[in-house]
Scaffold this motif. Structure first.
Motif, PDB file in Angstrom:
ATOM      1  N   GLU A 100      40.452  40.740  38.676  1.00  0.00           N
ATOM      2  CA  GLU A 100      39.485  40.857  37.575  1.00  0.00           C
ATOM      3  C   GLU A 100      40.054  41.720  36.459  1.00  0.00           C
ATOM      4  O   GLU A 100      40.394  42.876  36.662  1.00  0.00           O
ATOM      5  CB  GLU A 100      38.205  41.500  38.090  1.00  0.00           C
ATOM      6  CG  GLU A 100      37.143  41.601  37.019  1.00  0.00           C
ATOM      7  CD  GLU A 100      36.000  40.653  37.273  1.00  0.00           C
ATOM      8  OE1 GLU A 100      35.947  40.127  38.385  1.00  0.00           O
ATOM      9  OE2 GLU A 100      35.191  40.456  36.381  1.00  0.00           O
ATOM     10  N   ARG A 138      38.902  43.274  33.702  1.00  0.00           N
ATOM     11  CA  ARG A 138      37.807  43.879  32.961  1.00  0.00           C
ATOM     12  C   ARG A 138      38.084  45.353  32.751  1.00  0.00           C
ATOM     13  O   ARG A 138      39.049  45.915  33.279  1.00  0.00           O
ATOM     14  CB  ARG A 138      36.481  43.697  33.694  1.00  0.00           C
ATOM     15  CG  ARG A 138      36.099  42.245  33.945  1.00  0.00           C
ATOM     16  CD  ARG A 138      35.996  41.443  32.672  1.00  0.00           C
ATOM     17  NE  ARG A 138      35.609  40.084  32.915  1.00  0.00           N
ATOM     18  CZ  ARG A 138      35.753  39.104  32.017  1.00  0.00           C
ATOM     19  NH1 ARG A 138      36.268  39.356  30.841  1.00  0.00           N
ATOM     20  NH2 ARG A 138      35.373  37.888  32.306  1.00  0.00           N
ATOM     21  N   HIS A 152      39.701  42.024  26.645  1.00  0.00           N
ATOM     22  CA  HIS A 152      39.333  41.758  28.036  1.00  0.00           C
ATOM     23  C   HIS A 152      37.916  41.204  28.158  1.00  0.00           C
ATOM     24  O   HIS A 152      37.347  41.178  29.251  1.00  0.00           O
ATOM     25  CB  HIS A 152      39.443  43.047  28.874  1.00  0.00           C
ATOM     26  CG  HIS A 152      38.560  44.171  28.392  1.00  0.00           C
ATOM     27  ND1 HIS A 152      39.070  45.272  27.736  1.00  0.00           N
ATOM     28  CD2 HIS A 152      37.224  44.363  28.445  1.00  0.00           C
ATOM     29  CE1 HIS A 152      38.087  46.088  27.420  1.00  0.00           C
ATOM     30  NE2 HIS A 152      36.947  45.556  27.840  1.00  0.00           N
ATOM     31  N   ASP A 153      37.347  40.728  27.070  1.00  0.00           N
ATOM     32  CA  ASP A 153      35.935  40.339  27.089  1.00  0.00           C
ATOM     33  C   ASP A 153      35.705  38.871  27.392  1.00  0.00           C
ATOM     34  O   ASP A 153      34.590  38.394  27.314  1.00  0.00           O
ATOM     35  CB  ASP A 153      35.285  40.686  25.745  1.00  0.00           C
ATOM     36  CG  ASP A 153      35.848  39.859  24.593  1.00  0.00           C
ATOM     37  OD1 ASP A 153      37.020  39.458  24.680  1.00  0.00           O
ATOM     38  OD2 ASP A 153      35.117  39.605  23.623  1.00  0.00           O
ATOM     39  N   SER A 154      36.745  38.086  27.709  1.00  0.00           N
ATOM     40  CA  SER A 154      36.562  36.669  27.976  1.00  0.00           C
ATOM     41  C   SER A 154      37.730  36.166  28.802  1.00  0.00           C
ATOM     42  O   SER A 154      38.734  36.854  28.989  1.00  0.00           O
ATOM     43  CB  SER A 154      36.474  35.883  26.667  1.00  0.00           C
ATOM     44  OG  SER A 154      37.714  35.903  25.987  1.00  0.00           O
ATOM     45  N   SER A 196      45.500  40.556  29.107  1.00  0.00           N
ATOM     46  CA  SER A 196      45.408  41.753  29.945  1.00  0.00           C
ATOM     47  C   SER A 196      46.561  41.819  30.935  1.00  0.00           C
ATOM     48  O   SER A 196      47.111  42.892  31.196  1.00  0.00           O
ATOM     49  CB  SER A 196      44.072  41.762  30.701  1.00  0.00           C
ATOM     50  OG  SER A 196      42.989  41.859  29.810  1.00  0.00           O
ATOM     51  N   GLY A 241      36.773  45.414  23.908  1.00  0.00           N
ATOM     52  CA  GLY A 241      35.607  44.636  24.306  1.00  0.00           C
ATOM     53  C   GLY A 241      34.903  44.108  23.072  1.00  0.00           C
ATOM     54  O   GLY A 241      35.097  44.586  21.960  1.00  0.00           O
TER      55      GLY A 241
END
Length: 768
Positions: free
Chosen positions: A176, A178, A430-432, A439, A469
């Motif tokens: 992940e 994020r 890192h928002d999608s 990333s 973000g």
């Protein structure tokens, strides 16, 4: 009893008849003391617990105890802290955890004395051997191993690129990507001062029901992708929720569909001359100009709604997007809740436009236009409403919702040594899903660079790694962080290296850079663009303005920028702003299964970072700026003699600045650090001269970034020319005002170059 001296963890004990202190120490252990050996008069080994830590010197000095004392002649044990060792031993025996292997056999006394004698000499010899090893080790091994820096920058670059591998990017991508995960990763990779910050922002999200378009002539209801509303399935709901214009006005509007093609001034003039455009619904193609600029024109002409689509003839060859709707954002940047946005109907729930805006698929656009069938390639027929065709009347319903939510930024620092207060920013998102590959590349870059610092290398300048973000809805995270730190960034930021969307396709390698970094970008692309056997295309570098988090730093602060990316189509005039459309994207692993394209972008970006943080004199080239300015003024019918003269003077001074005559002055080996620092500040600040106060919506304030076109041109001149030709339709600014702003920028840049030359006017005298 006689006891040999022993070493136990954290405590050194000496056992004999007169050493009561040692037993005081044992008595105070709770729980029982660490394990050790001791001997009774018959040399039988008693074991308390398990492991023994011997002191070689003490064992070597352990003497023969001599005759055994008679227990009956010994003094009675007194309950005092200074009693004999036997008293302490008795208390140890009372411990329920005590384990004794003590035996007393007078028949074996002599034999045991011999065994103990041999054991003592054996242990003494072993102790001396171990002691010698320890002395040799500590004598010949330095306490702190001095760092050994790499021999030169080329070796450092080779080692840096070697540590970037596709399989490692793949591994990182599987997890992940994020904000909180990145924070833990960056801390683990060795960055210092890693910060996880959040901002509460106003987001525009899809409503509970999909937006719809209804043909009033036959009462057919369509979803944005062209499917009938009553035919949608469960799999269509996520797609419809993705197909919307963030920060559009909401509500229902009835009106006629007006074909305005790309929304240029010519297209709008033709529509205005033949139709009443008030509260009508424009059908507009993406491309050729920024979306926000088009919407500003449509709003001024009185339109009430806008349907956006991509003409299949503009899309990448072989990729059919007939039934794909998409998302756009109408946010020019930052948190809309803090901007100067008027409330709609007195409601604090604000939108960025009075227009109802909805993206639709090409298939639905074709239906609304009653357009003939179309194909792709050379025979592709662009979508358009045929002459004398009756315009459809539709009902457009937009139900987006605004809500306050938190977005997160992750920022970490790799400190520089000589100039720690000069920053090279490296940014990704890192928002999608689209930011997943970015990333992974960012993590690989951090891992490769921090590994070099562990080998002794320290960069000259500080590298600031940023993961943003809120990028998809208007670069919110980067704008908010940039505004919070704008004072420091304006005086200390050296460059911004972008990883906004590194792999959007696999057909074309594109590099975008401000004129300051065109030469460096071209050099890197020439060296590292050969990812297929024998296919090494020439550099494809431009200074076109692009959407993404790079916008704030290039447009608001005039920080030199560079970005490498793979995409599916060539950057052409009609397709240049198609990237404003956001489609549901495949995962990076689907798009690039072997992650070789990601690896190439990572290596190009790594070299750019290394040059920017390590070169004593920044790899900026003022002459490239001067040449770019002259190139944009080729259309002499639009410019004044004073403007051409100033551009020529800027070129002459910039050429001298980079000439062989000035090379010794620019050589860090010949100049003191303070002069080199001032020189770098001059190079860094050249782009700031080209920031102007205001531009049309969607157009960069930094004049050095241009819009695509057949001939290079200052963007404000292009729009001023359009406004001057059709001033009865609209006027943003006059041509004279635009020319005046450009002249002021060129003269400011020239003064800065001259100041740089003045720093070294006495160089020959100083050298003597």
């Amino acid at each position: 009893y006689y006891f040999c001296e022993a070493i136990i963890p954290y405590t050194r004990l000496c056992f004999n008849y007169s050493s009561s202190l040692c037993f005081d120490q044992i008595h105070t252990f709770n729980p029982p003391p660490p394990p050790f050996f001791f001997f009774d008069r018959e040399k039988t080994v008693l074991l308390y617990n398990t492991t023994l830590f011997f002191s070689p010197l003490s064992l070597a000095g352990c003497s023969d105890p001599g005759p055994d004392p008679d227990p009956e002649l010994m003094e009675p044990i007194q309950p005092s802290v200074s009693v004999s060792p036997h008293g302490r031993f008795e208390r140890l025996q009372e411990d329920p955890n005590y384990i004794s292997h003590f035996t007393r056999s007078p028949a074996l006394k002599g034999q045991r004395r011999v065994h103990c004698f041999l054991l003592r000499y054996f242990l003494a010899a072993a102790g001396l051997f171990v002691l010698g090893l320890l002395i040799g080790w500590f004598t010949h091994t330095p306490n702190v191993k001095p760092p050994v820096p790499p021999s030169d920058s080329s070796d450092l670059l080779e080692e840096l690129l070697r540590r970037i591998a596709a399989d490692k990017i793949d591994a990182l991508q599987s997890e992940e990507a994020r904000a909180k995960y990145l924070y833990r990763q960056w801390v683990g990779l060795g960055l210092t001062d890693v910060h996880l910050s959040n901002h509460t922002v106003l987001l525009s999200l899809p409503g509970s029901t999909p937006n719809t378009i209804t043909d009033r002539s036959n009462h057919q209801c369509f979803l944005p992708n062209g499917i009938h509303c009553d035919q949608r399935g469960p799999n269509d709901i996520p797609k419809q929720q993705f197909s919307y214009a963030a920060y559009s006005a909401v509500g229902t509007l009835q009106g006629e569909v007006v074909d305005v093609q790309y929304g240029s001034v010519d297209d709008l003039r033709r529509a205005k001359d033949s139709l009443n455009l008030t509260k009508q619904i424009a059908l507009v193609k993406l491309g050729q100009a920024p979306l926000l600029y088009k919407l500003s024109l449509l709003s001024e002409l009185g339109f009430g709604g806008v349907l956006l689509y991509i003409d299949p003839c503009d899309g990448p060859p072989g990729r059919h997007a007939w039934n794909q709707a998409f998302r756009v954002t109408l946010n020019p940047g930052g948190n809309p809740a803090t901007g100067d946005i008027p409330a709609v109907d007195g409601n604090e729930t604000r939108n960025l436009t009075s227009l109802l805006v909805q993206p639709i698929s090409a298939f639905l656009a074709k239906t609304l236009l009653s357009s003939p069938s179309t194909g792709q390639g050379e025979s592709c027929i662009p979508l358009g409403m045929p002459p004398n065709t009756e315009r459809k009347e539709i009902t457009l319903t937009v139900g987006n919702q605004l809500s306050s939510k938190k977005i997160y930024n992750v920022v970490g620092y790799l400190k520089g040594r000589r100039n720690p207060d000069r920053y090279v920013l490296v940014g990704s998102r890192h928002d999608s899903e689209e930011g997943g590959g970015a990333s992974a590349i960012m993590n690989q870059l951090i891992a490769a660079l921090t590994e070099q610092t562990k080998q002794g290398w320290v960069p000259d300048r500080t590298t600031v790694f940023c993961s943003w973000g809120g990028s998809a809805l208007g670069n919110i995270g980067s704008y908010e962080w940039g505004k919070d730190n704008s004072v420091v960034l304006q005086s200390s930021a050296v460059a911004y290296v972008s990883l906004n969307s590194p792999v959007r396709g696999t057909e074309t390698l594109r590099a975008t850079a401000s004129p300051t970094l065109l030469q460096l970008t071209s050099d890197i692309q020439k060296l590292l663009s050969c990812i297929r056997g024998g296919n090494c295309p020439g550099p494809n570098v431009s200074s076109l303005q692009l959407p993404g988090d790079v916008s704030f730093f290039a447009n608001q602060l005039a920080i030199p920028t560079v970005e490498f990316a793979f995409e599916q189509t060539k950057m052409e005039e009609t397709t240049s702003f198609l990237s404003e459309a956001q489609f549901p994207v495949d995962s990076p692993k689907t798009l690039d299964p072997l992650f070789k394209f990601h690896e190439t972008i990572a290596k190009m970006t790594a070299e750019a970072i290394l040059r920017l943080v390590n070169d004593a004199v920044l790899p900026f080239y003022p002459l490239d700026i001067a040449l770019d300015v002259q190139n944009k003024l080729k259309e002499k019918s639009m410019v004044t003699p004073s403007l051409l003269s100033s551009a020529s003077s800027l070129r002459d001074h910039a050429a001298f600045f980079q000439s062989e005559t000035m090379r010794p002055a620019n050589d860090p080996k010949e100049r003191d650090p303070s002069h080199i620092r001032m020189l770098n500040d001059v190079l860094r600040d050249l782009e700031k001269s080209f920031i102007i106060p205001q531009t049309p919506s969607g157009v960069y304030r930094n004049l050095l970034y241009s819009l695509p076109g057949k001939t290079p041109q200052f963007s404000i001149l292009r729009f001023s020319q359009e406004a001057a030709l059709h001033c009865k339709v609209l006027c943003h600014s006059t041509m004279n005002q635009s020319l005046s702003l450009i002249l002021r920028a060129i003269r400011s840049a020239e003064r800065l170059v001259c100041f740089g030359l003045d720093l070294f006017e006495n160089y020959q005298n100083d050298a003597k």
